[in-house]
Write a protein that holds these residues in place. Structure first.
Motif, PDB file in Angstrom:
ATOM      1  N   THR A 186       0.852  -1.193   0.000  1.00 13.93           N
ATOM      2  CA  THR A 186       0.000   0.000   0.000  1.00 13.93           C
ATOM      3  C   THR A 186       0.887   1.242   0.000  1.00 13.93           C
ATOM      4  N   TYR A 187       0.731   2.067  -1.038  1.00 18.48           N
ATOM      5  CA  TYR A 187       1.527   3.300  -1.174  1.00 18.48           C
ATOM      6  C   TYR A 187       0.612   4.515  -1.069  1.00 18.48           C
ATOM      7  N   ILE A 188       1.046   5.484  -0.287  1.00 15.89           N
ATOM      8  CA  ILE A 188       0.331   6.762  -0.166  1.00 15.89           C
ATOM      9  C   ILE A 188       1.243   7.854  -0.717  1.00 15.89           C
ATOM     10  N   VAL A 264      -3.889   9.653  -2.237  1.00 16.27           N
ATOM     11  CA  VAL A 264      -3.008  10.821  -2.295  1.00 16.27           C
ATOM     12  C   VAL A 264      -3.431  11.827  -1.222  1.00 16.27           C
ATOM     13  N   LEU A 265      -2.440  12.304  -0.475  1.00 17.85           N
ATOM     14  CA  LEU A 265      -2.636  13.462   0.401  1.00 17.85           C
ATOM     15  C   LEU A 265      -1.907  14.614  -0.253  1.00 17.85           C
ATOM     16  N   MET A 266      -2.640  15.671  -0.616  1.00 16.21           N
ATOM     17  CA  MET A 266      -2.029  16.694  -1.455  1.00 16.21           C
ATOM     18  C   MET A 266      -2.455  18.103  -1.069  1.00 16.21           C
ATOM     19  N   PRO A 281      -8.236   8.191  -4.991  1.00 16.33           N
ATOM     20  CA  PRO A 281      -8.844   8.808  -3.812  1.00 16.33           C
ATOM     21  C   PRO A 281      -7.865   9.808  -3.191  1.00 16.33           C
ATOM     22  N   MET A 282      -8.372  10.947  -2.770  1.00 18.45           N
ATOM     23  CA  MET A 282      -7.455  11.996  -2.301  1.00 18.45           C
ATOM     24  C   MET A 282      -8.036  12.735  -1.113  1.00 18.45           C
ATOM     25  N   VAL A 283      -7.125  13.305  -0.338  1.00 22.38           N
ATOM     26  CA  VAL A 283      -7.468  14.265   0.703  1.00 22.38           C
ATOM     27  C   VAL A 283      -6.725  15.547   0.343  1.00 22.38           C
ATOM     28  N   GLU A 333      -9.070  11.004   7.487  1.00 23.80           N
ATOM     29  CA  GLU A 333      -9.707  11.085   6.163  1.00 23.80           C
ATOM     30  C   GLU A 333      -9.085  10.074   5.194  1.00 23.80           C
ATOM     31  N   LEU A 334      -7.766   9.921   5.250  1.00 22.86           N
ATOM     32  CA  LEU A 334      -7.096   8.909   4.407  1.00 22.86           C
ATOM     33  C   LEU A 334      -7.575   7.506   4.772  1.00 22.86           C
ATOM     34  N   MET A 335      -7.632   7.240   6.079  1.00 27.41           N
ATOM     35  CA  MET A 335      -7.985   5.904   6.552  1.00 27.41           C
ATOM     36  C   MET A 335      -9.378   5.501   6.094  1.00 27.41           C
TER      37      MET A 335
END
Length: 379
Positions: A186-188, A264-266, A281-283, A333-335
């Motif tokens: 799992t890559y973020i 993605v967290l961006m 999917p993104m935050v 939010e990512l989880m």
């Protein structure tokens, strides 16, 4: 046929080259001049100044360069006034281009502006100058066209070139292979921005979020694309102060990193559109210096700031601002995407639908609109 074009950013060079190619397919003898980048030069564009001289960002840098920028703009206005082109197309860079367009339109030269300023979101009174300056606005996004129609400005929604270039079904396995990543991990992706000020504010929050996530999911790995050598050095300096993380930094390759990631967290920006087109999917988070936020929050008229939400006109992805930007909020939010797989799947289907709306063969559509404006639509 002679066409004037001025672009000020690398993204505008891509649009300009696509527009040129589409027009040249219909009119092989057409010539193009003004200010263009490398892709446009490769198609025979005659650039009076290097395009990078226009690529200034922020508030202070343009002021330092103001005499040069004014001189360039004056030269372009005089040249096109003395040698009227069939049409003048300003691509993005509205603060520079709209004045050129206004002057040329007043002299009877047809004018087009390609890429709408964010006039629908803030400084809405600019619509008065835009109406005075352009015969046709070309927008990349459908909700922008609606705004111009409401204000009786001739407009054509042409779609987004990125939507044409990115496949409807991106290949995550191929992206992982290209980056040398494992298939079953799992890559973020962590993307705190491409500018120094953004990384200064967002970077520490993102690294803290990675540590928070590892407490819940110790097997996660993190990928960070650095926009350039300066950002890489800045990121490495920040990371040296926060403890070890299972994290890999890449030089550029933001597209590949997003395509290879599970989420993605961006930081907010145009890359949110790219993440949407890649069905990730993104935050989306953003922090500004408090005074900048105080001023901008009173000027902005739109409910959302991320492009997926603006396109859908509803909250598809979480938007986290200012004091809300904490590891617990961002990590939570990512989880959610991994705890609620149905939610993630529904989101990706919505992204696919939005991709289809933007996939319009933008360069061909833009060329057809420009040619129709000057009575050269059929050939």
């Amino acid at each position: 046929m002679r066409i004037g074009i001025v672009v000020g950013e690398a993204s505008g060079d891509i649009l300009g080259a696509g527009l040129m190619a589409a027009i040249l397919r219909k009119y092989p003898d057409a010539t193009f001049e003004g200010i263009g980048g490398e892709r446009m030069l490769a198609r025979g564009f005659n650039s009076f100044f290097p395009q990078e001289r226009l690529a200034v960002m922020g508030l202070v840098e343009p002021l330092k360069r103001l005499p040069e920028l004014l001189r360039m703009r004056r030269t372009l206005i005089e040249h096109f006034s003395d040698n009227p082109p069939d049409v003048f197309v300003g691509i993005d860079s509205p603060d520079f281009n709209l004045t050129i367009e206004e002057r040329l339109k007043a002299r009877g030269i047809p004018t087009v502006h390609y890429v709408s300023p964010s006039v629908w979101a803030w400084r809405q009174k600019r619509i008065i100058k835009i109406a005075r300056s352009v015969d046709l606005m070309l927008t990349l996004l459908p909700f922008e066209a609606s705004f111009y129609e409401q204000h009786q400005v001739p407009v054509c929604f042409v779609g987004h070139p990125l939507a044409d270039d990115i496949p409807l079904q991106p290949d995550r396995a191929a992206a992982r292979q290209a980056l040398g990543l494992e298939e079953n991990t799992t890559y973020i992706a962590l993307m705190p921005g491409s500018r120094g000020g953004e990384v200064k504010l967002m970077g520490p929050e993102f690294w803290a979020t990675a540590h928070w996530c590892l407490q819940q999911r110790p097997d996660w790995q993190f990928l960070v694309p650095a926009a350039n050598a300066q950002r890489r050095a800045q990121i490495e300096s920040q990371l040296s102060e926060v403890g070890s993380l299972p994290l890999t930094i890449f030089d550029g390759q933001s597209h590949e990193v997003m395509a290879a990631s599970d989420a993605v967290l961006m930081a907010s920006g145009t890359t949110t559109l790219e993440a949407m087109l890649l069905k990730r999917p993104m935050v989306v988070a953003y922090k500004l210096a408090w005074l900048s936020f105080f001023i901008i929050s009173r000027l902005v008229k739109s409910r959302f700031f991320s492009l997926p939400n603006l396109l859908a006109d509803r909250e598809l992805v979480p938007e986290v601002l200012q004091k809300q930007v904490t590891p617990e909020r961002l990590g939570g939010e990512l989880m959610r995407y991994f705890d609620d797989r149905t939610h993630a799947a529904q989101l990706q289907q919505t992204f696919l639908d939005l991709h289809g709306q933007l996939r319009c063969d933008a360069s061909e559509k833009a060329a057809a609109a420009v040619l129709q404006l000057i009575g050269k639509g059929e050939h």
